[in-house]
Design a protein around this motif. Structure first.
Motif, mmCIF file in Angstrom:
data_model
loop_
_atom_site.group_PDB
_atom_site.id
_atom_site.type_symbol
_atom_site.label_atom_id
_atom_site.label_comp_id
_atom_site.label_asym_id
_atom_site.label_seq_id
_atom_site.Cartn_x
_atom_site.Cartn_y
_atom_site.Cartn_z
ATOM 1 N N ASN A 155 0.822 -1.207 0.000
ATOM 2 C CA ASN A 155 0.000 0.000 0.000
ATOM 3 C C ASN A 155 0.854 1.254 0.000
ATOM 4 O OD1 ASN A 155 -2.400 -1.384 -0.043
ATOM 5 N ND2 ASN A 155 -2.591 -1.471 2.188
ATOM 6 N N LEU A 156 1.922 1.234 0.768
ATOM 7 C CA LEU A 156 2.741 2.431 0.921
ATOM 8 C C LEU A 156 3.532 2.745 -0.339
ATOM 9 C CD1 LEU A 156 4.046 1.913 4.576
ATOM 10 C CD2 LEU A 156 2.296 3.513 3.811
ATOM 11 N N THR A 157 3.760 1.729 -1.198
ATOM 12 C CA THR A 157 4.548 1.966 -2.405
ATOM 13 C C THR A 157 3.685 1.892 -3.666
ATOM 14 O OG1 THR A 157 5.093 -0.395 -2.526
ATOM 15 C CG2 THR A 157 6.608 1.021 -1.323
ATOM 16 N N HIS A 158 2.383 1.756 -3.510
ATOM 17 C CA HIS A 158 1.501 1.624 -4.669
ATOM 18 C C HIS A 158 1.496 2.911 -5.480
ATOM 19 C CE1 HIS A 158 -1.912 0.293 -7.051
ATOM 20 N NE2 HIS A 158 -2.445 1.484 -6.875
ATOM 21 N N SER A 159 1.696 2.789 -6.776
ATOM 22 C CA SER A 159 1.746 3.991 -7.622
ATOM 23 C C SER A 159 1.095 3.754 -8.982
ATOM 24 C CB SER A 159 3.195 4.461 -7.815
ATOM 25 O OG SER A 159 3.973 3.429 -8.396
ATOM 26 N N ASP A 160 0.251 2.745 -9.113
ATOM 27 C CA ASP A 160 -0.454 2.487 -10.360
ATOM 28 C C ASP A 160 -1.381 3.667 -10.645
ATOM 29 O OD1 ASP A 160 -1.908 1.627 -12.485
ATOM 30 O OD2 ASP A 160 -2.540 -0.278 -11.601
ATOM 31 N N PRO A 161 -1.156 4.411 -11.736
ATOM 32 C CA PRO A 161 -1.960 5.617 -11.996
ATOM 33 C C PRO A 161 -3.427 5.327 -12.301
ATOM 34 C CG PRO A 161 -0.574 5.109 -13.885
ATOM 35 C CD PRO A 161 -0.147 4.183 -12.787
ATOM 36 N N SER A 162 -3.766 4.075 -12.620
ATOM 37 C CA SER A 162 -5.143 3.755 -12.983
ATOM 38 C C SER A 162 -5.939 3.179 -11.818
ATOM 39 C CB SER A 162 -5.162 2.751 -14.147
ATOM 40 O OG SER A 162 -4.591 1.512 -13.748
ATOM 41 N N PHE B 220 -6.807 3.303 -7.413
ATOM 42 C CA PHE B 220 -6.706 3.814 -6.053
ATOM 43 C C PHE B 220 -6.815 2.633 -5.085
ATOM 44 C CE2 PHE B 220 -8.764 8.010 -7.544
ATOM 45 C CZ PHE B 220 -7.518 8.510 -7.895
ATOM 46 N N ILE B 221 -6.304 2.828 -3.889
ATOM 47 C CA ILE B 221 -6.362 1.793 -2.869
ATOM 48 C C ILE B 221 -7.183 2.299 -1.682
ATOM 49 C CG2 ILE B 221 -5.042 0.426 -1.210
ATOM 50 C CD1 ILE B 221 -4.693 -0.500 -4.038
ATOM 51 N N LEU B 222 -8.273 1.601 -1.378
ATOM 52 C CA LEU B 222 -9.104 1.915 -0.215
ATOM 53 C C LEU B 222 -8.559 1.129 0.984
ATOM 54 C CD1 LEU B 222 -12.613 1.722 -1.915
ATOM 55 C CD2 LEU B 222 -11.497 3.793 -1.087
ATOM 56 N N MET B 223 -8.158 1.829 2.000
ATOM 57 C CA MET B 223 -7.520 1.184 3.152
ATOM 58 C C MET B 223 -8.524 0.629 4.159
ATOM 59 S SD MET B 223 -4.341 1.148 2.651
ATOM 60 C CE MET B 223 -3.814 0.655 4.290
ATOM 61 N N GLY B 224 -9.795 0.956 4.019
ATOM 62 C CA GLY B 224 -10.766 0.522 5.023
ATOM 63 C C GLY B 224 -10.733 1.453 6.217
ATOM 64 N N ILE B 225 -10.415 0.911 7.371
ATOM 65 C CA ILE B 225 -10.307 1.717 8.586
ATOM 66 C C ILE B 225 -8.876 1.613 9.090
ATOM 67 C CG2 ILE B 225 -11.241 2.166 10.889
ATOM 68 C CD1 ILE B 225 -13.762 0.726 10.072
ATOM 69 N N PRO B 226 -7.997 2.552 8.719
ATOM 70 C CA PRO B 226 -6.601 2.493 9.137
ATOM 71 C C PRO B 226 -6.453 2.423 10.652
ATOM 72 C CG PRO B 226 -6.912 4.170 7.455
ATOM 73 C CD PRO B 226 -8.281 3.718 7.866
ATOM 74 N N THR C 57 -10.627 1.212 -9.545
ATOM 75 C CA THR C 57 -10.152 2.032 -10.652
ATOM 76 C C THR C 57 -10.498 3.503 -10.409
ATOM 77 O OG1 THR C 57 -12.200 1.777 -11.913
ATOM 78 C CG2 THR C 57 -10.479 0.113 -12.262
ATOM 79 N N VAL C 58 -9.777 4.367 -11.077
ATOM 80 C CA VAL C 58 -10.038 5.805 -10.925
ATOM 81 C C VAL C 58 -11.463 6.122 -11.379
ATOM 82 C CG1 VAL C 58 -9.378 8.110 -11.712
ATOM 83 C CG2 VAL C 58 -7.611 6.424 -11.193
ATOM 84 N N GLY C 59 -11.870 5.539 -12.508
ATOM 85 C CA GLY C 59 -13.231 5.758 -12.984
ATOM 86 C C GLY C 59 -14.275 5.216 -12.022
ATOM 87 N N GLY C 60 -13.997 4.039 -11.453
ATOM 88 C CA GLY C 60 -14.911 3.458 -10.471
ATOM 89 C C GLY C 60 -15.003 4.307 -9.218
#
Length: 312
Positions: free
Chosen positions: A5-12, A14-20, A95-98
């Motif tokens: 999660n901390l290194t995710h950089s896929d431009p297409s 997003f990452i939903l973390m839930g409840i950090p 996805t960004v669109g989603g």
């Protein structure tokens, strides 16, 4: 998973973390969330089914209640399925669109619910202040038009939220510390000056909430003035009783909204996980409370529900 999660950089994506901070408890948190979601769906689908089956309930008040039930189903469904995927299956990618689509529907249904509450207040105002004209002023066709106007207003006001964001580049960190694509959380990921996005979001929220609340206060001020002029105690009690259900729904909806909004804006000392849990409850509790309040307070509807649920 944390390192990913901390290194995710896929431009297409997003990452939903839930409840950090509460990742270990996601499964346990999901149980009450899922139960509340299912109870809300069952209650509102029951109202839709009963009103649809019973010709005697094809009246403006019940049609507005059906529209409210549809918005409740839509608002909770726009949030919960994705949140449960995060909790149960660790499926955090969207996805960004989603993400933009979810954001639009979340805010659109919230604005629609507010508009329906105003329409229901107008319905009660006409029923009490102009009872002889009720059948001519509020026809089923006019209720449909009011619902359409509320939908168009919600779409027009909320569509710019994702459109403005789609025109902006996003920084390398695509992490959203939430269970859904909340507008401000996504704005914080955008690179550069986001003043327009933040300002538009705040202005729209303020305009919708303040304008609708002012119309509700005006309606009930006129209703109270008309009720106080009634001399018969029986008629006085009947008039008040017709407003009780809507008043309870209105108070619970706006109380939850303002509590969640104020906690988010000014609760700097409130933990992030508390913010997120409250934000989710804002979408889970109104569908349950609305169906319970109307099912209990309105005898005609209550009798019809018992007719279908208590058959031998």
């Amino acid at each position: 998973m944390t390192d990913f999660n901390l290194t995710h950089s896929d431009p297409s994506t997003f990452i939903l973390m839930g409840i950090p901070g509460l990742e270990a408890a996601h499964i346990w948190i999901s149980i009450p969330f899922f139960m509340l979601y299912i109870i809300g769906l069952l209650g509102n689908f029951m109202i839709l089914f009963v009103v649809g089956k019973e010709q005697t309930l094809h009246k403006p008040m019940y049609l507005l209640l059906c529209i409210l039930s549809l918005t409740n189903i839509g608002s909770s469904t726009s949030v919960m399925p994705m949140a449960l995927c995060v909790f149960w299956f660790n499926l955090k990618g969207i996805t960004v669109g989603g993400c933009f689509t979810q954001m639009f529907f979340i805010h659109m249904f919230s604005a629609m619910q507010s508009a329906v509450l105003v329409a229901m207040a107008f319905d009660r105002y006409v029923a009490i202040c102009n009872p002889l004209r009720y059948a001519t002023v509020l026809t089923n066709a006019r209720i449909a038009k009011l619902g359409l106007v509320g939908l168009i207003r919600a779409v027009v006001l909320m569509l710019p939220l994702p459109l403005l964001l789609s025109a902006r580049p996003f920084c390398a960190n695509h992490i959203i510390p939430h269970t859904y694509c909340e507008h401000i959380a996504v704005v914080k990921m955008a690179c550069g000056d986001t003043t327009v996005n933040r300002t538009y979001g705040l202005v729209v929220a303020a305009v919708v909430s303040v304008l609708d609340l002012a119309l509700l206060v005006l309606s009930y001020s006129l209703i109270i003035r008309a009720v106080l002029r009634i001399s018969s105690k029986k008629a006085y009690g009947k008039a008040l009783n017709t407003c009780t259900a809507h008043l309870c729904v209105m108070l619970t909806s706006f109380t939850l909204f303002f509590f969640s909004a104020l906690t988010h804006q000014f609760g700097q000392h409130v933990s992030l996980h508390v913010h997120i849990i409250l934000a989710n409850l804002f979408f889970l509790l109104p569908p349950i409370l609305n169906s319970i309040i109307y099912g209990v307070k309105i005898q005609e509807l209550r009798d019809k529900i018992f007719k279908y649920t208590c058959r031998r």
